[in-house]
Design a protein around this motif. Structure first.
Motif, PDB file in Angstrom:
ATOM      1  N   LYS A   1       0.863  -1.187   0.000  1.00 24.84           N
ATOM      2  CA  LYS A   1       0.000   0.000   0.000  1.00 24.84           C
ATOM      3  C   LYS A   1       0.896   1.233   0.000  1.00 24.84           C
ATOM      4  O   LYS A   1       1.686   1.417   0.927  1.00 24.84           O
TER       5      LYS A   1
ATOM      6  N   SER B   1       0.239   4.159   0.817  1.00 22.01           N
ATOM      7  CA  SER B   1       0.044   4.989   1.998  1.00 22.01           C
ATOM      8  C   SER B   1       0.866   4.462   3.171  1.00 22.01           C
ATOM      9  O   SER B   1       1.434   5.234   3.942  1.00 22.01           O
ATOM     10  N   ALA B   2       0.956   3.126   3.294  1.00 23.85           N
ATOM     11  CA  ALA B   2       1.731   2.564   4.393  1.00 23.85           C
ATOM     12  C   ALA B   2       3.210   2.881   4.211  1.00 23.85           C
ATOM     13  O   ALA B   2       3.906   3.261   5.162  1.00 23.85           O
TER      14      ALA B   2
ATOM     15  N   ALA C   1       3.750   6.458   5.060  1.00 23.76           N
ATOM     16  CA  ALA C   1       3.648   6.707   6.493  1.00 23.76           C
ATOM     17  C   ALA C   1       4.907   6.244   7.206  1.00 23.76           C
ATOM     18  O   ALA C   1       5.419   6.918   8.106  1.00 23.76           O
TER      19      ALA C   1
ATOM     20  N   ASP D   1      -0.413   9.051  10.929  1.00 24.73           N
ATOM     21  CA  ASP D   1      -0.173   8.231   9.743  1.00 24.73           C
ATOM     22  C   ASP D   1       0.346   6.850  10.106  1.00 24.73           C
ATOM     23  O   ASP D   1       0.167   5.896   9.358  1.00 24.73           O
TER      24      ASP D   1
ATOM     25  N   GLU E   1      -1.247   3.279   9.863  1.00 26.69           N
ATOM     26  CA  GLU E   1      -1.261   2.397   8.702  1.00 26.69           C
ATOM     27  C   GLU E   1      -0.742   1.015   9.052  1.00 26.69           C
ATOM     28  O   GLU E   1      -0.984   0.054   8.337  1.00 26.69           O
TER      29      GLU E   1
ATOM     30  N   LYS F   1      -7.194   6.445  14.292  1.00 24.22           N
ATOM     31  CA  LYS F   1      -6.621   7.796  14.334  1.00 24.22           C
ATOM     32  C   LYS F   1      -7.162   8.576  15.516  1.00 24.22           C
ATOM     33  O   LYS F   1      -6.451   9.411  16.092  1.00 24.22           O
TER      34      LYS F   1
END
Lengths: 549, 99, 645
Positions: free
Chosen positions: C159, C161-162, C165, C237, C240, C302
């Motif tokens: 991913k 995003s991971a 992050a 973040d 993740e 979050k």
């Protein structure tokens, strides 16, 4: 007369180079094995040098001295201090990996030109061994003229290695690739020759000065140092500064120091990964090594005089190299700029004139060699699979080739000096050493470690993580046995030396003390020294000399 | 007659020779002009030798003559070969010696 | 023995990483076993420590000399005192529970072996951090946990995003690490050493300026690791990562390392009131910052991350108060370790049953479907908001009291901030609780695009025929750790408070003074309870009485800002990211055109010159003759001129 260990160590790869070159064209595998065996034998000899070296003994050990050109006082003089021994060991250590990683780098050319009497495979490995021999002599030479000759001569095999054996995969096509390769090779050669020319003038100047004040001109470093210390070797301040500059410029080009660095990204980008390792991890080290051995020792006053400028340039190198590494699109050029940043650290440590700084700088040379080799060689494996140097052509490699990604990450983490891996020790020492004399420079350089994290992690993220965007990557094989055999020992060394660098520091420390006493500097004292060091065995002999710098 | 006049004559001959070398294109003429210059030099040598009462100049003149003779041999051979291959004896046609 | 504590999990990490696929089936049990083993070792050491006098409980052990360079002596040596012991038990205890939980949570992950290797690596690094006897070794652990955190946040690195992050977490932490490095440099130049014992005992001799500088640099380090303003942006973040990671690293242990660092270097901060003031301010600001962010997030993890930030703000604030606060900071740290880990595990359990949905607006009414999770999460909830009698009540109450005890205007301001924080904590945690476990079962209906975030595309499978998830209770292996942690959340605080046992335990290390509170302890407690009731009430009015919209309303300006982490990321993006990008781009340009241009220019000028000179070689014999003639003329003229002069 004792056994000429250093000569044999340096001569073995030279003989090996000739033998490798002489292997018949059809038997290129035999040539590879021969080269590998020779390099391993050299490694054994270098290990013997390291073991025979007695840290508590004389400054230069295993010395050999023979008259060579008596009219000009040129002698064939070899000898190692701890710094030289450590770097000889590094060189001998890395060459087998370079050979192993470049096992197939000269194969493709062979197929094309098999009908001619041209033997690129033999040539490739012979040239690598030739470079090794010349670098080894440079690290061992205690005669300035002898050093100069090999310092320059190693450019010739390097020129052919860069110009003759680039990556086949080039973004701009085969022909354009060949053009850029020859541009890089010529730039490398001319840039370094220009530096060498300046140095030659300074070498001659040194001879004249020594002939003037000693009656008999000499190039012998031990003699010059002795004369320097006893005051017999008198140099006018301005003469000393000019000579220093002559030497320094040559070394700064080789090192390379900003703004004399631009040949490195071209040379490293266009050559194959093993040759790039040879450039940055081995050949360039001669530059920083020579700063420690020649500039500081022979020209202490000029070195102090130039320190502010050199430190500023080193700081610029640290930050500039790191920032440019962030902006690169080409994996190899990225590593090249990262190396420029690291050379900035090394020079910072050398000119901080503290035992931590110079000890750290010496360790840095060794550890940077190992860590860059690990990163660059894995990058080379990656590039050879996909046939592209552009970062944007990768992504998601981790999924298909976890071992490759893992070793790449470890190489990257070593490059960003993660504690537990060897480069951390050296980088921290350099920073502490710099900070204790020049706090502002120390703090600015510390920003370099943040930038290092940035360029390494961005590289890792863009190449290794994320979804697989290209079909070529889906079929990408993981590291093969040969490749694991090349990378695993490097990773193991990084870990081992990160946890237990003591064997190396013990060898390096006395040499650094000698260098510091050459420039008549003492470590700054802590403002509020703690009376008893918990668990430390601080000997008063080396440390408690004077209260003033 | 004062020997100085010989020197003037030699200067005149030399100038004519030099001008000929620079202006004329025909290789034979250029060649003759070179001879003229050499002989002008000879004339000065002999004249000065006489003025100083020293024989060195005359000996030198012999050397020059020998060299000139050798030069004629080589030079004429080159010109003949040039003419054979190009059907021209113009020096401007032979400009292969540039980079 | 102390070395074993670190060595055992390190061995686990090495074996699992190098062992290859053979260990895929058994690796996670090995890792759990080794974590438990280090807990047992810790417990044995604890028992032996209890047998000693309070003053002579600290143990030292030097393994080997690490970096010996003239004057710079760094050893690999451990120090186990009461403070370290507290951390060792927390880390190994919670760590073991979370290993156990992960066995269930990561059951179907193909990379499970690697996950457990990283968890073990984390344990080793974290133990190294708290056991080191000098700042350099602490730095090793400090970056080591950063590495483990990087690897685990980016565990699902397919991913993007991971992966982003993970990189962000490492980078922001690196800024803090640079602070720690500079602090060590300063110690070295000031004291000539950086081992705890000599530095801390000699701290009084150095000038206040030096100590302030060291303190501020240590604070920078703490800000990075503990996600305090201004280096807090990575924590949100970091969610993740897999949820057990969030529980262990980003809630219970690693993020509290900053508190450990400040408490450990108490002697330095005690001598630097200015640095302490900054610490307190950072703590107070983060406390509110995290709480406000926590109120606005719809992502359950979050929201909890915001809460973590805020609770650590409490600890930092307490640590900044000096000897009146250190013990309470650590006490809150431990109780927080229990309940926040419990809450995260509960959140993980909810996600496990809800097809990894994290949007609380897609939850609702889950208490019937997941009773164990509901009860354990509920107990954690009560603990964190400071329900009287539970852990959080005792530890937070002490901090609020100590804040008032700071005295003067400062004390009043800090007291007010901490009370306000308590109210907001009650509010957002009640919100999480209500949205998740109570109310309408919103997950039964298909989601529609959000008006507040129209750019968020609904996931592919939700667009077609919507199959609602089947919320179910998690397997025993996951619920048991949650139950154990819930016990901790309930009783730990009371146990620590009883007879001031915790404060007394830590006193030899951290010293302890009573603050001089202008208000009585009872009044503070009463005020805390009032704040609690207000917060819970407000949340109940907003989320309990009315149905929760399945889509986030647009919300006020503050809400929208808080959803975006109070615009901190936008600030980072505009200033650092794009500024940095422009800088590097222009530098690349400069390098190519100016620096390299100068080199190529030199080469080109020689080339041009020779090109010009080459034209002279035109091949015409007569022009050579002219130049010869001219040259001869010049030479003669020069000779004559020289004669004449």
């Amino acid at each position: 007369m004792s056994f000429p260990l250093l000569t044999v160590t340096a001569a073995l790869p030279a003989v090996g180079a000739v033998a490798t070159a002489a292997v018949p064209a059809a038997r290129r595998t035999a040539a590879k094995w021969l080269a590998l065996l020779v390099s391993l034998a050299t490694l054994v000899l270098a290990a013997v040098v390291l073991i025979r070296f007695d840290p508590g003994g004389a400054r230069y050990q295993l010395t050999e001295s023979h008259a060579w050109i008596p009219d000009f006082g040129v002698r064939y003089e070899l000898g190692v201090d701890g710094i030289g021994a450590a770097l000889m060991a590094l060189t001998a250590l890395l060459i087998p990996f370079v050979i192993g990683a470049g096992w197939h780098d000269a194969d493709d050319l062979e197929g094309e030109r098999a009908n001619r009497r041209w033997r690129p495979t033999q040539g490739f490995f012979a040239l690598i061994l030739a470079v090794e021999a010349m670098v080894l002599v440079s690290f061992a030479a205690t005669d300035v003229f002898l050093f100069y000759i090999f310092f320059e001569a190693m450019l010739i095999p390097m020129y052919f290695l860069i110009g003759g054996f680039g990556d086949r995969a080039h973004a701009a096509g085969e022909e354009e690739g060949a053009k850029q390769r020859s541009y890089a090779a010529v730039k490398f050669l001319l840039y370094n020759l220009a530096g060498g020319l300046v140095m030659l003038a300074a070498v001659i100047g040194l001879f004249v000065v020594s002939a003037d004040s000693l009656g008999q001109g000499t190039f012998s470093l031990p003699e010059l140092l002795k004369a320097r210390a006893s005051g017999d070797l008198a140099m006018a301040t301005s003469t000393e500064r000019w000579l220093f500059l002559g030497f320094f410029v040559a070394f700064a080009i080789k090192a390379p120091l900003w703004p004399l660095h631009t040949w490195l990204p071209n040379a490293m980008g266009e050559s194959t990964a093993p040759v790039a390792v040879l450039i940055t991890a081995v050949v360039d080290k001669v530059g920083t090594f020579a700063m420690l051995r020649f500039c500081l020792g022979l020209f202490p006053e000029a070195s102090s005089w130039a320190t502010p400028v050199v430190l500023s340039l080193a700081l610029v190198s640290v930050l500039y190299g790191a920032l440019l590494a962030v902006g690169q699109r080409d994996i190899k050029r990225l590593v090249a700029y990262a190396s420029i940043s690291h050379f900035g650290f090394i020079i910072l440590g050398v000119f901080a004139m503290t035992s931590q700084g110079q000890g750290g700088a010496t360790l840095y040379m060794v550890f940077h060699g190992i860590s860059t080799a690990a990163l660059m060689l894995v990058a080379g494996f990656l590039i050879s699979r996909r046939g592209s140097r552009l970062i944007a052509d990768y992504g998601g490699v981790q999924k298909v080739a976890p071992v490759l990604a893992g070793t790449f990450l470890i190489g990257g983490l070593a490059t960003l000096s993660l504690p537990g891996l060897a480069p951390f020790v050296s980088e921290f020492l350099v920073l502490v050493g710099t900070f204790s004399r020049y706090p502002v420079a120390g703090i600015i350089a510390t920003a370099g470690i943040i930038l290092a994290a940035l360029y390494v992690l961005v590289l890792v993220q863009r190449t290794m993580t994320g979804p697989i965007r290209r079909p070529e990557i889906e079929k990408m094989p993981d590291l093969k046995v040969r490749e694991v055999a090349v990378v695993a020992p490097l990773v193991a060394l990084l870990l081992f030396l990160g946890v237990f660098p003591k064997p190396l520091t013990e060898i390096v420390n006395p040499a650094v003390e000698h260098t510091l006493s050459d420039v008549q500097k003492k470590d700054p004292k802590p403002q509020h020294p703690v009376a008893e060091h918990a668990g430390s065995d601080d000997k008063p002999a080396g440390h408690g000399g004077g209260d003033h710098e | 007659m004062s020997p100085v006049n010989y020197v003037y004559l030699a200067a005149l001959l030399f100038t004519i020779g030099a001008a000929g070398v620079l202006i004329r294109r025909n290789a034979i003429v250029v060649f003759m002009c070179i001879e003229l210059m050499l002989n002008a030099a000879n004339l000065t040598l002999v004249a000065f030798s006489r003025m100083h009462g020293n024989l060195d100049g005359q000996i030198m003149a012999f050397f020059v003559m020998v060299v000139a003779a050798a030069e004629v041999v080589v030079g004429l051979a080159i010109i003949v070969m040039l003419y054979r291959s190009r059907h021209s004896a113009s020096v401007d046609d032979a400009n292969l010696m540039k980079l | 023995m102390i070395g074993l504590l670190v060595g055992v999990p390190l061995l686990g990490a090495a074996v699992l990483l190098l062992g290859g696929r053979r260990l895929d089936r058994s690796g996670h049990w090995l890792a759990t076993l080794l974590a438990a083993a280090s807990f047992v070792i810790g417990a044995v050491l604890f028992a032996s420590m209890l047998g000693e006098d309070a003053e002579s409980r600290a143990m030292h052990s030097k393994l080997f000399s690490w970096v010996p360079v003239e004057g710079f002596q760094a050893d690999v040596a451990f120090q186990l005192d009461q403070l370290s012991m507290t951390f060792v038990l927390l880390i190994t205890g919670v760590g073991t529970l979370i290993h156990l939980y992960s066995v269930g949570y990561m059951e179907h992950d193909p990379k499970r072996r690697r996950f457990f290797a990283y968890l073990n690596l984390f344990l080793a690094a974290m133990l190294l951090l708290v056991l080191a006897d000098n700042f350099l070794l602490l730095y090793v652990g400090w970056e080591g946990v950063g590495l483990a955190s990087y690897l685990l946040i980016g565990f699902w690195q397919h991913k993007p995003s991971a992966a982003t992050a993970a990189k962000k977490a490492f980078l922001v932490n690196r800024v803090g690490d640079a602070g720690l490095a500079i602090a060590i440099f300063l110690m070295f130049t000031t004291f000539g050493t950086f081992a705890f014992a000599p530095v801390l005992s000699a701290a009084g001799e150095a000038g206040e300026g030096k100590l302030t500088a060291i303190g501020l640099m240590l604070l920078l380090a703490a800000c990075g690791k503990s996600a305090q303003v201004p280096l807090q942006s990575w924590l949100g973040d970091a969610m993740e990562g897999p949820t057990p990671v969030s529980a262990l690293i980003h809630a219970a242990t690693m993020v509290t390392a900053g508190v450990y660092l400040i408490t450990r270097s108490g002697a330095i901060f005690n001598g630097a009131p200015d640095a302490q003031l900054v610490v307190v301010i950072v703590g107070a600001v983060t406390l509110l910052f995290g709480a406000i962010v926590g109120c606005a997030k719809d992502d359950i993890k979050k929201a909890l991350a915001g809460s973590t930030m805020s609770q650590i703000g409490y600890m930092i604030l307490a640590a900044g108060l000096g000897p009146i606060g250190y013990a309470f900071a650590i006490m809150h740290l431990v109780t927080h370790g229990f309940f926040k880990a419990g809450l995260f595990l509960g959140a993980g359990s909810v996600m496990h049953g809800m097809n990894d949905e994290v949007d609380m607006r897609r939850y609702g009414g889950l208490r019937k479907h997941m009773p164990v999770t509901f009860v354990t999460f509920g107990l954690g909830y009560l603990a964190i908001i400071g329900f009287p009698g539970l852990s959080g009540f005792f530890s937070k109450d002490q901090i609020i009291e100590a804040a008032f005890g700071k005295g003067g205007t400062e004390g009043w301001i800090l007291g007010a901030v901490t009370l306000l924080g308590a109210a907001i904590t009650a509010y957002y945690m009640t919100r999480v609780m209500l949205m998740t476990f109570f109310g309408e079962e919103r997950w039964r209906k298909a989601p529609t695009p959000s008006p507040a975030e129209p750019d968020v595309e609904p996931a592919a499978e939700t667009r077609g025929a919507y199959t609602p998830p089947h919320p179910h209770e998690s397997p025993k292996i996951m619920t048991i750790p949650m139950i154990v942690l819930a016990f901790g959340s309930v009783f730990a605080g009371g146990l620590f408070k009883a007879g001031e046992s915790f404060v007394g335990w830590l006193e030899p290390v951290t010293q302890f003074e009573h603050g001089h509170s202008p208000v009585s302890a009872t009044a503070v407690t009463a005020a805390t309870i009032v704040a609690l009731v207000l917060g819970v009430g407000a949340a109940y009015l907003q989320y309990g009485r009315k149905p929760v919209p399945a889509l986030a309303p647009r919300g006020s300006l503050l809400t929208r800002a808080a959803r975006r982490d109070l615009l901190q990321d936008d600030f980072n993006h505009v200033v650092l990211v794009s500024g940095g990008t422009h800088l590097t781009r222009s530098l690349v340009y400069v390098d190519n055109k100016v620096v390299d241009g100068a080199v190529n220019g030199t080469a080109a000028s020689f080339g041009g010159l020779s090109g010009r000179l080459r034209r002279l070689q035109n091949g015409f014999a007569r022009s050579y003759a002219v130049s010869m003639f001219g040259g001869a003329a010049v030479l003669i003229a020069a000779t004559l001129l020289m004669r004449a002069v």
